[in-house]
Design a protein around this motif. Sequence first.
Motif, PDB file in Angstrom:
ATOM      1  N   VAL A  28      25.038  49.348 -72.680  1.00 37.02           N
ATOM      2  CA  VAL A  28      24.663  50.624 -71.474  1.00 37.02           C
ATOM      3  C   VAL A  28      23.910  50.374 -70.713  1.00 37.02           C
ATOM      4  O   VAL A  28      22.781  50.320 -70.961  1.00 37.02           O
ATOM      5  CB  VAL A  28      24.990  52.042 -71.891  1.00 37.02           C
ATOM      6  N   MET A  29      24.031  49.952 -69.282  1.00 44.78           N
ATOM      7  CA  MET A  29      23.205  49.366 -68.387  1.00 44.78           C
ATOM      8  C   MET A  29      22.588  50.666 -67.366  1.00 44.78           C
ATOM      9  O   MET A  29      23.886  51.613 -67.086  1.00 44.78           O
ATOM     10  CB  MET A  29      23.284  49.018 -66.859  1.00 44.78           C
ATOM     11  N   GLY A  30      21.003  51.480 -67.462  1.00 39.89           N
ATOM     12  CA  GLY A  30      21.326  52.849 -66.258  1.00 39.89           C
ATOM     13  C   GLY A  30      20.623  51.999 -65.421  1.00 39.89           C
ATOM     14  O   GLY A  30      19.450  51.150 -65.494  1.00 39.89           O
ATOM     15  N   ILE A  31      21.398  52.687 -63.986  1.00 37.85           N
ATOM     16  CA  ILE A  31      20.700  52.345 -62.404  1.00 37.85           C
ATOM     17  C   ILE A  31      19.446  53.511 -62.242  1.00 37.85           C
ATOM     18  O   ILE A  31      19.616  54.351 -62.094  1.00 37.85           O
ATOM     19  CB  ILE A  31      22.109  53.054 -61.840  1.00 37.85           C
ATOM     20  N   VAL A  32      18.631  53.043 -61.962  1.00 38.57           N
ATOM     21  CA  VAL A  32      17.630  53.344 -61.231  1.00 38.57           C
ATOM     22  C   VAL A  32      17.151  52.966 -60.202  1.00 38.57           C
ATOM     23  O   VAL A  32      17.148  52.156 -59.993  1.00 38.57           O
ATOM     24  CB  VAL A  32      16.121  52.840 -61.889  1.00 38.57           C
ATOM     25  N   ASN A  33      17.688  53.244 -58.485  1.00 37.18           N
ATOM     26  CA  ASN A  33      17.572  52.773 -57.653  1.00 37.18           C
ATOM     27  C   ASN A  33      16.187  53.926 -56.491  1.00 37.18           C
ATOM     28  O   ASN A  33      16.205  55.109 -56.564  1.00 37.18           O
ATOM     29  CB  ASN A  33      18.785  53.748 -56.803  1.00 37.18           C
ATOM     30  N   ARG A  34      15.653  52.616 -55.500  1.00 35.66           N
ATOM     31  CA  ARG A  34      15.181  53.563 -54.952  1.00 35.66           C
ATOM     32  C   ARG A  34      14.911  53.235 -53.689  1.00 35.66           C
ATOM     33  O   ARG A  34      14.792  52.273 -53.010  1.00 35.66           O
ATOM     34  CB  ARG A  34      13.590  52.727 -55.195  1.00 35.66           C
ATOM     35  N   THR A  35      16.116  53.574 -53.299  1.00 38.87           N
ATOM     36  CA  THR A  35      16.417  53.570 -51.853  1.00 38.87           C
ATOM     37  C   THR A  35      16.971  55.012 -51.387  1.00 38.87           C
ATOM     38  O   THR A  35      16.954  56.234 -52.349  1.00 38.87           O
ATOM     39  CB  THR A  35      17.922  53.203 -51.964  1.00 38.87           C
ATOM     40  N   PRO A  36      16.493  55.233 -49.822  1.00 37.87           N
ATOM     41  CA  PRO A  36      16.770  56.497 -48.929  1.00 37.87           C
ATOM     42  C   PRO A  36      18.065  56.307 -48.787  1.00 37.87           C
ATOM     43  O   PRO A  36      19.197  57.673 -48.496  1.00 37.87           O
ATOM     44  CB  PRO A  36      16.269  56.081 -48.071  1.00 37.87           C
ATOM     45  N   GLU A  50       9.062  59.218 -60.039  1.00 38.46           N
ATOM     46  CA  GLU A  50       9.862  60.199 -60.353  1.00 38.46           C
ATOM     47  C   GLU A  50      10.839  58.727 -60.433  1.00 38.46           C
ATOM     48  O   GLU A  50      11.941  59.055 -61.714  1.00 38.46           O
ATOM     49  CB  GLU A  50      10.630  60.029 -59.516  1.00 38.46           C
ATOM     50  N   ALA A  51      11.156  57.558 -60.292  1.00 35.75           N
ATOM     51  CA  ALA A  51      12.019  56.980 -60.563  1.00 35.75           C
ATOM     52  C   ALA A  51      11.985  55.992 -61.857  1.00 35.75           C
ATOM     53  O   ALA A  51      12.403  55.858 -62.386  1.00 35.75           O
ATOM     54  CB  ALA A  51      11.927  55.442 -59.373  1.00 35.75           C
ATOM     55  N   VAL A  52      10.882  55.625 -62.301  1.00 37.09           N
ATOM     56  CA  VAL A  52      10.154  55.382 -63.787  1.00 37.09           C
ATOM     57  C   VAL A  52      10.481  56.691 -64.644  1.00 37.09           C
ATOM     58  O   VAL A  52      10.828  56.001 -65.870  1.00 37.09           O
ATOM     59  CB  VAL A  52       8.497  54.868 -63.781  1.00 37.09           C
ATOM     60  N   GLY A  53      10.442  57.564 -64.269  1.00 39.76           N
ATOM     61  CA  GLY A  53      10.830  58.604 -64.878  1.00 39.76           C
ATOM     62  C   GLY A  53      12.073  58.190 -65.099  1.00 39.76           C
ATOM     63  O   GLY A  53      12.926  58.892 -66.296  1.00 39.76           O
ATOM     64  N   ARG A  54      13.006  58.253 -64.472  1.00 42.26           N
ATOM     65  CA  ARG A  54      14.160  58.171 -64.486  1.00 42.26           C
ATOM     66  C   ARG A  54      15.214  57.454 -65.084  1.00 42.26           C
ATOM     67  O   ARG A  54      15.917  56.920 -66.225  1.00 42.26           O
ATOM     68  CB  ARG A  54      15.161  58.213 -63.180  1.00 42.26           C
ATOM     69  N   ILE A  93       8.954  48.628 -61.881  1.00 47.08           N
ATOM     70  CA  ILE A  93       9.476  47.282 -62.539  1.00 47.08           C
ATOM     71  C   ILE A  93       8.532  47.311 -63.389  1.00 47.08           C
ATOM     72  O   ILE A  93       8.218  47.647 -64.420  1.00 47.08           O
ATOM     73  CB  ILE A  93      10.067  46.081 -62.237  1.00 47.08           C
ATOM     74  N   ARG A  94       7.191  47.417 -62.629  1.00 44.26           N
ATOM     75  CA  ARG A  94       6.108  47.484 -63.519  1.00 44.26           C
ATOM     76  C   ARG A  94       5.819  48.674 -63.918  1.00 44.26           C
ATOM     77  O   ARG A  94       5.309  48.734 -65.400  1.00 44.26           O
ATOM     78  CB  ARG A  94       5.103  47.471 -62.768  1.00 44.26           C
ATOM     79  N   GLY A  95       6.399  49.929 -63.648  1.00 44.93           N
ATOM     80  CA  GLY A  95       6.175  51.420 -64.292  1.00 44.93           C
ATOM     81  C   GLY A  95       7.116  51.361 -65.518  1.00 44.93           C
ATOM     82  O   GLY A  95       6.350  51.867 -66.533  1.00 44.93           O
ATOM     83  N   ILE A  96       8.313  50.946 -65.436  1.00 45.39           N
ATOM     84  CA  ILE A  96       9.260  50.662 -66.697  1.00 45.39           C
ATOM     85  C   ILE A  96       8.547  49.946 -68.102  1.00 45.39           C
ATOM     86  O   ILE A  96       8.877  50.239 -68.809  1.00 45.39           O
ATOM     87  CB  ILE A  96      10.243  50.128 -66.246  1.00 45.39           C
TER      88      ILE A  96
END
Length: 292
Positions: A28-36, A50-54, A93-96
């Motif tokens: 299972v691949m989790g999606i993390v989008n940083r797009t508006p 918030e993206a890293v938190g997701r 990516i760095r945050g993850i």
Amino acid sequence: MQAYYPEVVAPVRRVGSREFDFARHIVVMGIVNRTPNSGLDPNRSMEVREAVGRAEQALREGAEWIDVGGRAFRSDQPPLPAAEEIDRVVPVIRGIRELGSDAVISVDTHLPEVAEASYKAGADVINDTNGLRTPGMAGLIAEAGLSVVITHSLGGPGQKVERPTYGDVVSEVREFLRQRVDFALGSGIQPEKIFIDPGHDLNKNTDDSNVISRRLAEITDLGYPTLVACSNKHFIRESLGVGRDSEELRIGTIAANTLCVYQGARIVRVHDVGPNVAAMQAAESLLGLTER
């Protein structure tokens, strides 16, 4: 319809720091989008924290792979320079990586500049919805020893395709992927680094995506671990007659993913990780891939 068990090229393979047996396990691949402007993601945000938190939540819920994106596929958007896309995805990516997880990280991009910056930040895989058609991308992936997801689309990210039509959508998608895999191999990418994705809804209508799902075995038969990205997509919404934020859409996503793994898919890319992890664990047992 019988379950299909594809013979996978290098089924046991290392992706980043993880080892997977794609003959016996569904990832299972989790999606993390940083797009508006992602039309599929109710959790989209431009805030890095918030993206890293997701991503952290997805990992807690059982995701083994995180896909980071900074650009929507849709054509009705202004041009996005590579530098801006880099500014969106690299801090995430760095945050993850700073979370200390050994989960696989991919970056959803078709630009070599973004791929290189993401690799240096800690990404393991390039998820290329342009199917390695951008000059320089295949060479970069080969030189860096990265893995790659080769995805089918007619036009690629941001490109408008008026009323896409197919004679036989499954045969045409299969042939495209076969040719792009051959191109990847000819460019020096090792076979154990290659994944494929039929590109549900990417320049395809609902009927096209439904047919691909029903006949996915003809694509997984190519032998490379197949990723499906059905989550929240229009073909499920239209089939159910529901809106983007409905519970029915989440249930429909699980149904589509289950049908696809029954036809040989081994990676599912999702927004809602926890329910899909449970569903894929059940699917593994139902298919006899693992003993519970």
